[in-house]
Design an enzyme around this catalytic site. Structure first.
Site, PDB file in Angstrom:
ATOM      1  N   ASP A  15      23.690  39.308  18.814  1.00 41.16           N
ATOM      2  CA  ASP A  15      24.535  40.476  18.567  1.00 41.16           C
ATOM      3  C   ASP A  15      24.596  41.293  19.845  1.00 41.16           C
ATOM      4  O   ASP A  15      23.749  41.149  20.732  1.00 41.16           O
ATOM      5  CB  ASP A  15      23.971  41.329  17.413  1.00 41.16           C
ATOM      6  CG  ASP A  15      24.891  42.502  17.077  1.00 41.16           C
ATOM      7  OD1 ASP A  15      26.120  42.367  17.273  1.00 41.16           O
ATOM      8  OD2 ASP A  15      24.393  43.558  16.641  1.00 41.16           O
ATOM      9  N   SER A  16      25.582  42.170  19.919  1.00 37.50           N
ATOM     10  CA  SER A  16      25.661  43.076  21.067  1.00 37.50           C
ATOM     11  C   SER A  16      24.504  44.078  21.032  1.00 37.50           C
ATOM     12  O   SER A  16      24.137  44.629  22.067  1.00 37.50           O
ATOM     13  CB  SER A  16      26.993  43.814  21.050  1.00 37.50           C
ATOM     14  OG  SER A  16      27.151  44.481  19.811  1.00 37.50           O
ATOM     15  N   CYS A  79      27.574  39.224  15.754  1.00 40.48           N
ATOM     16  CA  CYS A  79      28.467  40.291  16.220  1.00 40.48           C
ATOM     17  C   CYS A  79      29.916  39.964  15.845  1.00 40.48           C
ATOM     18  O   CYS A  79      30.453  38.931  16.255  1.00 40.48           O
ATOM     19  CB  CYS A  79      28.336  40.412  17.736  1.00 40.48           C
ATOM     20  SG  CYS A  79      29.399  41.653  18.460  1.00 40.48           S
ATOM     21  N   GLU A 156      24.014  54.232  15.311  1.00 38.69           N
ATOM     22  CA  GLU A 156      23.051  54.161  16.417  1.00 38.69           C
ATOM     23  C   GLU A 156      22.210  55.445  16.482  1.00 38.69           C
ATOM     24  O   GLU A 156      21.057  55.425  16.885  1.00 38.69           O
ATOM     25  CB  GLU A 156      23.787  53.980  17.754  1.00 38.69           C
ATOM     26  CG  GLU A 156      24.435  52.627  17.928  1.00 38.69           C
ATOM     27  CD  GLU A 156      23.452  51.576  18.397  1.00 38.69           C
ATOM     28  OE1 GLU A 156      22.587  51.894  19.224  1.00 38.69           O
ATOM     29  OE2 GLU A 156      23.540  50.436  17.921  1.00 38.69           O
ATOM     30  N   CYS A 194      31.859  44.758  10.765  1.00 35.82           N
ATOM     31  CA  CYS A 194      31.053  45.190  11.911  1.00 35.82           C
ATOM     32  C   CYS A 194      29.588  45.167  11.478  1.00 35.82           C
ATOM     33  O   CYS A 194      29.268  45.543  10.350  1.00 35.82           O
ATOM     34  CB  CYS A 194      31.455  46.605  12.324  1.00 35.82           C
ATOM     35  SG  CYS A 194      30.401  47.320  13.599  1.00 35.82           S
ATOM     36  N   HIS A 196      27.195  47.033  12.075  1.00 35.12           N
ATOM     37  CA  HIS A 196      26.550  48.305  11.751  1.00 35.12           C
ATOM     38  C   HIS A 196      26.925  48.844  10.371  1.00 35.12           C
ATOM     39  O   HIS A 196      26.222  49.675   9.816  1.00 35.12           O
ATOM     40  CB  HIS A 196      26.921  49.354  12.801  1.00 35.12           C
ATOM     41  CG  HIS A 196      26.257  49.148  14.125  1.00 35.12           C
ATOM     42  ND1 HIS A 196      26.374  47.976  14.842  1.00 35.12           N
ATOM     43  CD2 HIS A 196      25.468  49.969  14.861  1.00 35.12           C
ATOM     44  CE1 HIS A 196      25.689  48.091  15.964  1.00 35.12           C
ATOM     45  NE2 HIS A 196      25.129  49.285  15.997  1.00 35.12           N
TER      46      HIS A 196
END
Ligand code: DGL
Length: 282
Positions: A15-16, A79, A156, A194, A196
């Site tokens: 993943d990023s 990702c 984040e 996504c 997240h």
């Protein structure tokens, strides 16, 4: 599915950042006896605001690290942005089966939707690639995509149940539903496109529930990707006998190891352990 590491294959997950740990969590639940090597390219996050060329370069370097240096025999690109814009480039660059998250997400949407109209929320780069629209169309679905660039930084920041995040989600979903209505769509499914967004699922559900009796089902591509991985990898690790259900996980990051260790457990729902810092160059 015997690989060079012996009886137990190593599955590389990329993943990023550490949001892809939601995919790792779903993989572990289905393949507890596998070895996992997870790489979060935290130094170069976010991918979602970058160009195809840059995303492909970063993603290929990351995939090569997992295959060439960690011996991954299978790769899961957790990702969404890298799956949408760089899956072909990764498949060309490494000699192992590679699974992205877009097609499993679209397949899950097809299973969930009765109206055949679905909504997709994702990063800017993913939305502009229209990878979800194409994958949904291949499943006989009509998809409407919306970029929600504020959501990754909010997650984040750890604001997964913050009122500001709830308000941002409400604004995005109102806009998306209004756009869908003007196109005559009667969407009954929302794909979280996504890594997240699964952490925002309770808030997203709360906002959807507040919209009245719209009955929109929320699809988390982490779960459907893990299902697809079991099929692609022949389910061997899920069914392996004579092995203890002990999962071996090594986590690597290109930056902010401390933050990864601190926040990663929230995504993985278990301690991530010691994260190893690596340098993939520029
Ligand atoms: N991992 C990215 C995705 O799933 C989100 C974070 C980023 O923009 O790099 O699209």
């Amino acid at each position: 599915m015997n690989g060079p590491s012996g009886n137990v294959p190593t599955i590389g997950v990329f993943d990023s950042g550490f949001g892809g740990l939601t995919v790792l969590r779903a993989l572990i639940a289905r393949m507890p006896q596998a070895r996992f090597a997870f790489l979060g390219d935290t130094a170069r996050l976010p991918y979602g605001s970058k160009s195809r060329r840059t995303i492909a370069r970063y993603a290929v370097q990351s995939a090569q690290f997992l295959v060439n240096e960690q011996g991954a025999e299978y790769l899961v690109i957790a990702c969404n942005t890298a799956s949408a814009l760089a899956l072909d480039a990764i498949q060309e660059a490494v000699p192992v089966p590679v699974l992205g998250v877009i097609e499993p997400g679209a397949a899950a949407a097809r299973a969930a939707s009765t109206t055949r109209d679905v909504l997709v929320v994702a990063t800017d780069a993913t939305v502009h690639s229209h990878a979800y629209s194409a994958a949904c169309q291949a499943q006989g679905l009509r998809a409407l995509e919306k970029a929600c660039p504020l959501l990754v930084p909010l997650v984040e920041e750890g604001w997964t149940s913050h009122p500001v995040t709830a308000e941002v989600i409400r604004i995005y979903l109102d806009e998306l539903r209004a756009d869908a209505a003007t196109r005559g769509m009667s969407a009954d499914t929302l794909v979280l496109g996504c890594t997240h967004y699964p952490l925002l699922r309770p808030l997203i559900q709360q906002v959807l529930d507040g919209c009245g009796p719209c009955a929109i089902r929320v699809i988390d591509s982490a779960e459907s990707t893990a299902e697809a991985a079991v099929k692609l990898f022949n389910g061997r690790t899920a069914n392996a006998t004579g092995l203890t259900a002990h999962t071996e996980i090594r986590c690597f990051a290109t930056d902010s190891v401390e933050k990864f260790e601190r926040l990663g457990s929230r995504f993985l729902e278990r301690p991530v352990g010691r994260v190893e810092l690596i340098d993939l160059g520029g």
